[in-house]
Structure formats: C-alpha cells, structure tokens
Scaffold this motif. Structure first.
Motif, PDB file in Angstrom:
ATOM      1  N   ARG A 165      37.557  45.540  41.096  1.00 15.14           N
ATOM      2  CA  ARG A 165      36.511  44.899  41.908  1.00 15.14           C
ATOM      3  C   ARG A 165      37.159  44.436  43.211  1.00 15.14           C
ATOM      4  N   ALA A 166      36.589  44.850  44.322  1.00 14.94           N
ATOM      5  CA  ALA A 166      37.083  44.423  45.631  1.00 14.94           C
ATOM      6  C   ALA A 166      36.280  43.214  46.094  1.00 14.94           C
ATOM      7  N   VAL A 167      36.968  42.240  46.694  1.00 15.74           N
ATOM      8  CA  VAL A 167      36.286  41.058  47.218  1.00 15.74           C
ATOM      9  C   VAL A 167      36.613  40.927  48.701  1.00 15.74           C
ATOM     10  N   GLU A 168      35.566  40.861  49.516  1.00 16.61           N
ATOM     11  CA  GLU A 168      35.677  40.702  50.964  1.00 16.61           C
ATOM     12  C   GLU A 168      34.610  39.730  51.431  1.00 16.61           C
ATOM     13  N   ARG A 169      34.800  39.144  52.591  1.00 11.29           N
ATOM     14  CA  ARG A 169      33.774  38.228  53.104  1.00 11.29           C
ATOM     15  C   ARG A 169      32.506  38.995  53.460  1.00 11.29           C
ATOM     16  N   MET A 209      39.869  54.917  30.995  1.00 11.43           N
ATOM     17  CA  MET A 209      40.127  53.796  31.918  1.00 11.43           C
ATOM     18  C   MET A 209      40.367  52.514  31.122  1.00 11.43           C
ATOM     19  N   ASN A 210      41.401  51.763  31.532  1.00 11.39           N
ATOM     20  CA  ASN A 210      41.673  50.459  30.926  1.00 11.39           C
ATOM     21  C   ASN A 210      40.493  49.533  31.193  1.00 11.39           C
ATOM     22  N   SER A 211      40.031  48.797  30.199  1.00 12.85           N
ATOM     23  CA  SER A 211      38.835  47.960  30.346  1.00 12.85           C
ATOM     24  C   SER A 211      39.108  46.654  31.075  1.00 12.85           C
ATOM     25  N   GLU A 212      40.383  46.270  31.237  1.00 19.77           N
ATOM     26  CA  GLU A 212      40.707  45.029  31.938  1.00 19.77           C
ATOM     27  C   GLU A 212      40.341  45.166  33.413  1.00 19.77           C
ATOM     28  N   LEU A 213      39.780  44.092  33.977  1.00 21.43           N
ATOM     29  CA  LEU A 213      39.297  44.119  35.356  1.00 21.43           C
ATOM     30  C   LEU A 213      40.337  43.547  36.311  1.00 21.43           C
ATOM     31  N   HIS A 214      40.666  44.328  37.337  1.00 18.25           N
ATOM     32  CA  HIS A 214      41.594  43.909  38.390  1.00 18.25           C
ATOM     33  C   HIS A 214      40.777  43.574  39.639  1.00 18.25           C
ATOM     34  N   VAL A 215      40.842  42.324  40.081  1.00 21.32           N
ATOM     35  CA  VAL A 215      40.081  41.880  41.244  1.00 21.32           C
ATOM     36  C   VAL A 215      41.036  41.706  42.428  1.00 21.32           C
ATOM     37  N   VAL A 216      40.708  42.359  43.540  1.00 20.07           N
ATOM     38  CA  VAL A 216      41.560  42.305  44.730  1.00 20.07           C
ATOM     39  C   VAL A 216      40.849  41.505  45.816  1.00 20.07           C
ATOM     40  N   THR A 245      34.288  31.531  42.199  1.00 18.23           N
ATOM     41  CA  THR A 245      34.190  31.604  40.734  1.00 18.23           C
ATOM     42  C   THR A 245      33.379  32.814  40.296  1.00 18.23           C
ATOM     43  N   ILE A 246      32.282  33.078  40.986  1.00 16.43           N
ATOM     44  CA  ILE A 246      31.443  34.239  40.658  1.00 16.43           C
ATOM     45  C   ILE A 246      32.206  35.540  40.915  1.00 16.43           C
ATOM     46  N   ALA A 247      32.944  35.591  42.037  1.00 17.49           N
ATOM     47  CA  ALA A 247      33.694  36.799  42.389  1.00 17.49           C
ATOM     48  C   ALA A 247      34.778  37.115  41.361  1.00 17.49           C
ATOM     49  N   LEU A 248      35.320  36.075  40.704  1.00 16.65           N
ATOM     50  CA  LEU A 248      36.421  36.274  39.752  1.00 16.65           C
ATOM     51  C   LEU A 248      35.951  36.347  38.299  1.00 16.65           C
ATOM     52  N   LYS A 249      34.652  36.296  38.091  1.00 16.99           N
ATOM     53  CA  LYS A 249      34.109  36.328  36.723  1.00 16.99           C
ATOM     54  C   LYS A 249      34.576  37.585  35.987  1.00 16.99           C
ATOM     55  N   ASP A 250      35.056  37.418  34.773  1.00 17.70           N
ATOM     56  CA  ASP A 250      35.501  38.499  33.883  1.00 17.70           C
ATOM     57  C   ASP A 250      36.803  39.170  34.320  1.00 17.70           C
ATOM     58  N   ALA A 251      37.480  38.616  35.334  1.00 16.19           N
ATOM     59  CA  ALA A 251      38.735  39.215  35.802  1.00 16.19           C
ATOM     60  C   ALA A 251      39.859  39.001  34.788  1.00 16.19           C
TER      61      ALA A 251
END
Length: 311
Positions: free
Chosen positions: A31-35, A1-8, A56-62
């Motif tokens: 990483r999925a982000v929802e309300r 698995m590619n180590s880069e993080l994809h945040v949706v 900002t927390i949800a997108l950390k390390d993206a």
C-alpha cells in the motif's frame, strides 16, 4: 503473494519509490501512502501524516511500515512537523502492531569534523538545528522500541543520488547545470572525499533490514559507494556527457550575500560543515551482516542517473 501488508509512506519520493520497486520484485502486498499523488499499479491511500486519524487509517492492517517521507528543507518546518509525524506514525504502528522501518539521514552526528570514517556509534552532538531534529525523532523511535510499543529499525543514508532524483546535491549543483551547458558549482572544497548512497540500493537495503527480525532495535548505515571527491564526480559526469567541465567553488562571502535574499541558501548555511571536511560514512556493519548484498558502484549509478535526465 505473501499476505502481509507492506505500507510505504512517501512512496513517490526518491527512496520510497525504490522501496516499492523492491517490494514488487519480491511479490509482496503493497500500500502506497502519499498526501495527494497516486502511484500507478499500487493501492494508494492519500493521507496527511500530521493528522493522527488519517495516519491510523493509512496504516490499518499493516505488517511493515516504511517511513520514507521528506519535509520541505526548512528548519522551522522540521522543528514543528517532524515530531508530530513521528508521534503519529509510532501510534499508528502500535495500533496496527506493525514493524517500523525508518529512512534517516546523518545530520545528527557531530561535532564536526567527524571521525574518518564515522560509524553508527559516532557521537551525536550535532552543531546544526536540523541535526537536532533528526536526533529527537530517531530517539523517539528507539525509545518506542525499547518500551515495547513497536518493533523498529533505522536505516541511515548518506547524501543520495539516483535516477530522476532532483533533490540530490549531485543534480542541483552539477548535472542540471552541465546538461544546460553551464559549469558545475560547488559549495565547498572539490578535493575532499565524501560517500554517497544510491537510491535503488537504499530501497533494497531497507527491505533487507525489514525482513530480518534480528536487525530491529538498531541503527544501520545503508550501503555507500566508494568515497569520491567532487573533482572525480565531475570527471565521471563529463565521461557520460562527453563534456569537459570543471567545478567552480562559490565563495563563502558570496553565499552569505545570497542567503540574505534566497531562503534556500540560508537553509543550507548551517550544513556547510559537511562540505568543508572529509565526510566518509562507514557501512561496514551492514556489509558484514549482509555479505551477499551487492552495492552499485558509483560509475554505474551516476551514469544511470544522468541518462534518466537525458531521456
């Protein structure tokens, strides 16, 4: 698995879900982000994008951030909340040094009638308030890219349709009614051509743009199926359902009366120009840049959409 993080962002939505599926197919870290919702099988973070700290927390390390959220279809909500969401997401991407991929729509183009077909270079002198909001937030992204704050790319979709998509005009006006044995209703002329984007194609196309560094700083029309009229759409739905419906057109006088009592109809009023003129979006730029990308034909897409609701 590619180590880069994809945040949706908006991973449970119609297109966000398709982005997640494509990222899973490519075996990327997600990483999925929802309300409030949780996405099965994927790390999920609940965050309100109107809150800078939560964003900002949800997108950390993206490494990559896909902005695919939808806000309630209300002009006042869009005017108040979209610029805040965009400002927070840009800030979060800047802190994480993440690339931003934005799912946009075509509301900012104008004045009507639009060129046939209209390209990414069409004038953006929209006649609608919602279109003005879309122009503001897309400009925010391009300005942030030009200023070197982030790397960003915009993927612009036509009206979309696809499996389980209840917020598609093809579901609300046609499929839902026909499944209940009712005649489909149209807000505009039934014999003029429009283009539509299939949600699964949108998801694949957004990831395709994201993974090509040369696409950033640009606006791209996401791929569409062949131009089609409402009359032709009803024929295709009839084939799948084994029915024989014809579309009825709701008179504008009736719509104006309905708008007095139904806020949802009032919100649609300013967008009715899209139903009055031929509305064909050119995806030539994308197709020429990615010639191996296979676009789902409308007949296949609408069949898969209908079957998702039948089951």
């Amino acid at each position: 698995m590619n180590s880069e993080l994809h945040v949706v962002l908006g991973a449970a939505g119609s297109v966000g879900k398709s982005v997640v599926e494509e990222l899973q197919r490519r075996n990327f870290k997600i990483r999925a982000v929802e309300r409030k919702k949780k996405i099965n099988g994927v790390e999920t973070v609940n965050a309100d994008l109107l809150d800078l700290e939560q964003t900002t927390i949800a997108l950390k390390d993206a490494s990559y951030v896909y902005l695919c959220i939808g806000l309630p279809y209300n002009t006042k909500v869009w005017q108040e909340k979209w610029p805040i969401v965009m400002k927070n997401v840009i800030s979060g991407c800047e802190q994480a040094q993440a690339k931003l991929i934005f799912l946009d729509n075509v509301y900012m183009y104008g004045p009507a009638p639009l060129n046939i077909p209209f390209t990414e270079m069409h004038s953006k002198k929209t006649i609608s308030k919602k279109g003005m909001v879309r122009k503001i937030i897309s400009d925010m992204i391009l300005e942030a890219h030009s200023a070197g704050k982030i790397k960003a790319v915009i993927g612009r979709s036509a009206d979309f349709y696809g499996p389980n998509v209840i917020n598609s005009p093809l579901y609300v006006s046609f499929i839902e009614r026909m499944l209940k044995g009712k005649a489909p209703q149209s807000l505009g002329k039934t014999n003029i051509k429009h283009t539509y984007s299939y949600t699964k194609d949108n998801g694949r196309a957004l990831v395709t743009l994201a993974m090509d560094d040369s696409t950033y700083g640009q606006e791209w029309h996401l791929p569409v199926s062949k131009p089609i009229t409402i009359d032709e759409i009803i024929v295709e739905i009839n084939k799948v359902l084994n029915t024989d419906f014809k579309a009825t057109v709701i008179p504008r006088v009736m719509l104006k009366l309905m708008a007095r009592f139904m806020p949802s109809i009032k919100e649609i009023e300013e967008m009715l120009y899209q139903a009055d003129y031929t509305y064909i979006m050119s995806d030539d730029k994308f197709r020429k840049y990615f010639p191996e990308f296979v676009v789902t034909d409308f007949e296949t897409g609408i069949k898969q959409m209908i079957n998702s609701f039948k089951s």
